[in-house]
Motif scaffolding. Structure first.
Motif, PDB file in Angstrom:
ATOM      1  N   SER A   1       0.747  -1.161   0.017  1.00 16.15           N
ATOM      2  CA  SER A   1       0.134  -0.126   0.063  1.00 16.15           C
ATOM      3  C   SER A   1       0.844   1.188  -0.009  1.00 16.15           C
ATOM      4  CB  SER A   1      -0.873  -0.042   1.176  1.00 16.15           C
ATOM      5  OG  SER A   1      -1.914  -1.003   1.050  1.00 16.15           O
ATOM      6  N   ALA A   2       1.984   1.149   0.801  1.00 18.53           N
ATOM      7  CA  ALA A   2       2.840   2.341   0.860  1.00 18.53           C
ATOM      8  C   ALA A   2       3.477   2.518  -0.870  1.00 18.53           C
ATOM      9  CB  ALA A   2       4.048   2.053   1.682  1.00 18.53           C
ATOM     10  N   GLN A   3       3.701   1.603  -1.134  1.00 16.29           N
ATOM     11  CA  GLN A   3       4.485   1.644  -2.546  1.00 16.29           C
ATOM     12  C   GLN A   3       3.341   2.229  -3.843  1.00 16.29           C
ATOM     13  OE1 GLN A   3       4.898  -1.602  -5.181  1.00 16.29           O
ATOM     14  NE2 GLN A   3       6.894  -1.049  -5.710  1.00 16.29           N
ATOM     15  N   ALA A   4       2.063   1.708  -3.337  1.00 16.91           N
ATOM     16  CA  ALA A   4       0.902   2.113  -4.243  1.00 16.91           C
ATOM     17  C   ALA A   4       0.625   3.717  -4.103  1.00 16.91           C
ATOM     18  CB  ALA A   4      -0.362   1.200  -4.148  1.00 16.91           C
ATOM     19  N   LEU A   5       0.663   3.988  -2.769  1.00 19.54           N
ATOM     20  CA  LEU A   5       0.335   5.750  -2.543  1.00 19.54           C
ATOM     21  C   LEU A   5       1.517   6.472  -3.230  1.00 19.54           C
ATOM     22  CD1 LEU A   5      -1.665   7.075  -0.939  1.00 19.54           C
ATOM     23  CD2 LEU A   5       0.106   6.860   0.877  1.00 19.54           C
ATOM     24  N   GLU A   6       2.593   5.773  -3.020  1.00 20.07           N
ATOM     25  CA  GLU A   6       3.658   6.869  -3.632  1.00 20.07           C
ATOM     26  C   GLU A   6       3.683   6.738  -5.363  1.00 20.07           C
ATOM     27  OE1 GLU A   6       8.810   6.711  -3.880  1.00 20.07           O
ATOM     28  OE2 GLU A   6       7.535   5.144  -3.045  1.00 20.07           O
ATOM     29  N   ARG A   7       3.202   5.630  -5.832  1.00 15.53           N
ATOM     30  CA  ARG A   7       3.265   5.836  -7.102  1.00 15.53           C
ATOM     31  C   ARG A   7       1.943   6.530  -7.674  1.00 15.53           C
ATOM     32  NH1 ARG A   7       7.292   3.599  -6.385  1.00 15.53           N
ATOM     33  NH2 ARG A   7       8.140   1.713  -7.286  1.00 15.53           N
ATOM     34  N   ILE A   8       0.970   6.537  -7.065  1.00 11.41           N
ATOM     35  CA  ILE A   8      -0.074   7.520  -7.200  1.00 11.41           C
ATOM     36  C   ILE A   8       0.201   8.797  -7.450  1.00 11.41           C
ATOM     37  CG2 ILE A   8      -2.256   8.048  -6.458  1.00 11.41           C
ATOM     38  CD1 ILE A   8      -2.900   5.369  -5.379  1.00 11.41           C
ATOM     39  N   GLY A   9       0.927   9.265  -6.267  1.00 12.68           N
ATOM     40  CA  GLY A   9       1.285  10.712  -6.184  1.00 12.68           C
ATOM     41  C   GLY A   9       2.205  11.097  -7.410  1.00 12.68           C
ATOM     42  N   GLN A  10       3.028  10.073  -7.492  1.00 12.87           N
ATOM     43  CA  GLN A  10       4.114  10.373  -8.961  1.00 12.87           C
ATOM     44  C   GLN A  10       3.296  10.418 -10.364  1.00 12.87           C
ATOM     45  OE1 GLN A  10       6.813   6.932  -8.107  1.00 12.87           O
ATOM     46  NE2 GLN A  10       8.061   8.289  -6.853  1.00 12.87           N
ATOM     47  N   ASP A  11       2.444   9.490 -10.292  1.00 14.74           N
ATOM     48  CA  ASP A  11       1.698   9.362 -11.519  1.00 14.74           C
ATOM     49  C   ASP A  11       1.000  10.710 -11.774  1.00 14.74           C
ATOM     50  OD1 ASP A  11       0.561   6.886 -13.371  1.00 14.74           O
ATOM     51  OD2 ASP A  11      -1.032   8.367 -13.055  1.00 14.74           O
ATOM     52  N   ARG A  12       0.175  11.197 -10.868  1.00 15.76           N
ATOM     53  CA  ARG A  12      -0.712  12.276 -10.958  1.00 15.76           C
ATOM     54  C   ARG A  12       0.188  13.449 -11.332  1.00 15.76           C
ATOM     55  NH1 ARG A  12      -5.011  12.109 -13.003  1.00 15.76           N
ATOM     56  NH2 ARG A  12      -3.787  10.708 -14.056  1.00 15.76           N
ATOM     57  N   ARG A  13       1.316  13.482 -10.698  1.00 17.41           N
ATOM     58  CA  ARG A  13       2.102  14.784 -10.734  1.00 17.41           C
ATOM     59  C   ARG A  13       2.525  14.890 -12.304  1.00 17.41           C
ATOM     60  NH1 ARG A  13       7.673  16.287  -9.327  1.00 17.41           N
ATOM     61  NH2 ARG A  13       8.014  14.372  -8.118  1.00 17.41           N
ATOM     62  N   ALA A  14       3.047  13.658 -12.491  1.00 16.79           N
ATOM     63  CA  ALA A  14       3.393  13.503 -14.069  1.00 16.79           C
ATOM     64  C   ALA A  14       2.308  14.080 -14.881  1.00 16.79           C
ATOM     65  CB  ALA A  14       3.997  12.134 -14.399  1.00 16.79           C
ATOM     66  N   ALA A  15       1.216  13.483 -14.768  1.00 20.43           N
ATOM     67  CA  ALA A  15      -0.017  14.022 -15.541  1.00 20.43           C
ATOM     68  C   ALA A  15      -0.132  15.416 -15.648  1.00 20.43           C
ATOM     69  CB  ALA A  15      -1.213  13.233 -15.168  1.00 20.43           C
ATOM     70  N   LEU A  16      -0.044  15.899 -14.610  1.00 18.93           N
ATOM     71  CA  LEU A  16      -0.386  17.599 -14.484  1.00 18.93           C
ATOM     72  C   LEU A  16       0.820  18.034 -14.926  1.00 18.93           C
ATOM     73  CD1 LEU A  16      -1.704  20.154 -13.518  1.00 18.93           C
ATOM     74  CD2 LEU A  16      -0.735  19.754 -11.238  1.00 18.93           C
ATOM     75  N   ASN A  17       2.110  17.934 -14.990  1.00 17.39           N
ATOM     76  CA  ASN A  17       3.071  18.462 -15.399  1.00 17.39           C
ATOM     77  C   ASN A  17       3.138  18.338 -16.983  1.00 17.39           C
ATOM     78  OD1 ASN A  17       4.744  19.424 -13.673  1.00 17.39           O
ATOM     79  ND2 ASN A  17       5.634  17.785 -13.071  1.00 17.39           N
ATOM     80  N   LYS A  18       2.564  17.319 -17.417  1.00 14.68           N
ATOM     81  CA  LYS A  18       2.260  17.104 -19.081  1.00 14.68           C
ATOM     82  C   LYS A  18       1.283  18.115 -19.444  1.00 14.68           C
ATOM     83  CE  LYS A  18       2.685  14.748 -22.806  1.00 14.68           C
ATOM     84  NZ  LYS A  18       4.226  14.695 -23.580  1.00 14.68           N
TER      85      LYS A  18
END
Length: 257
Positions: free
Chosen positions: A124-141
């Motif tokens: 769950s900790a890994q999933a939470l980290e990945r979600i944040g990274q994923d969303r920030r990457a999408a916003l930066n795009k």
């Protein structure tokens, strides 16, 4: 971009596999608000989706992996933001999409479950980290046309008030609240000396701004799913918001190209 370690990609060339996967996620999305995270067992999900438990484990070896996909592959609400050169507009539309995505019962339940389990469950900790990274990457795009790219603390400063309003205050996030949050966010970043942000908010002078690097460091899923609409703000190109992010310093670093 790397996929989370627990995330197994379906075989794109096999329509039957993709249909099965989509059906399971649809059933899970329906069941989760009814039975809660602990009640969403693989036995129940397999029965309702008419698949075997072995099929579920092939796609999602653990519950965190399933919740991860439920969050990032939510229903398309039709309001995913468009890329733009105006930082205020993109940030405002992003927060509205985030609010609407988390308002979906299954996504809300999944986000809270992953967050609650992250302290004692490594998956769950890994999933939470990945979600944040994923969303920030999408916003930066989406922000690429503006020449602005956000680092983790800057992104946290943007979405933090909305999640605090939803999960701590347990109040509705209005458009007015979002406008105020974005205004304060922009003011904070400008006060920290962000030249790129300042330039992006000036009228066009005919000069051509070099586009920022398209690459985003770190192991994240392709935008969330961040690839086409998924939740995040709501579903969007896969690239759900990271419910909690540690801010490395009390002062946000300047926005970078």
């Amino acid at each position: 971009m790397q996929q989370p370690l627990h995330r197994r990609q379906p075989t794109p060339s096999n329509p039957r596999v993709q249909r099965t996967r989509n059906r399971v996620l649809a059933v899970a999305r329906e069941l989760l608000p009814q039975v809660g995270p602990t009640g969403l067992t693989y036995a129940l999900l397999a029965e309702r989706a008419d698949v075997t438990r072995q099929t579920l484990y092939r796609h999602w070896p653990n519950r965190a992996a399933l919740l991860f996909d439920l969050i990032l592959e939510g229903p398309d609400l039709g309001n995913y933001p468009e890329p733009g050169s105006d930082v205020r507009t993109v940030a405002t539309d992003w927060l509205k999409s985030l609010r609407d995505g988390i308002s979906e019962p299954a996504i809300r339940t999944a986000v809270l479950a992953v967050t609650a389990q992250a302290d004692h469950d490594p998956d769950s900790a890994q999933a939470l980290e990945r979600i944040g990274q994923d969303r920030r990457a999408a916003l930066n795009k989406l922000l690429e046309p503006s020449g602005v790219q956000l680092d983790a603390p800057e992104y946290t400063l943007l979405y933090g008030p909305v999640l605090a309003r939803l999960f701590l205050d347990r109040s509705h996030v209005t458009d007015e609240f979002i406008d105020i949050a974005v205004t304060q966010w922009l003011t904070t970043l400008e006060d920290c000396g962000s030249r790129e942000l300042h330039n992006s908010m000036q009228p066009a002078t005919g000069a051509v701004r070099s586009s920022p690097a398209a690459e985003f460091g770190g192991p994240v899923s392709a935008p969330a799913s961040d690839s086409g609409p998924g939740p995040g703000p709501g579903p969007g190109p896969r690239s759900t918001p990271k419910p909690t992010t540690a801010v490395a310093s009390s002062q946000p670093t300047a926005i970078r190209r």
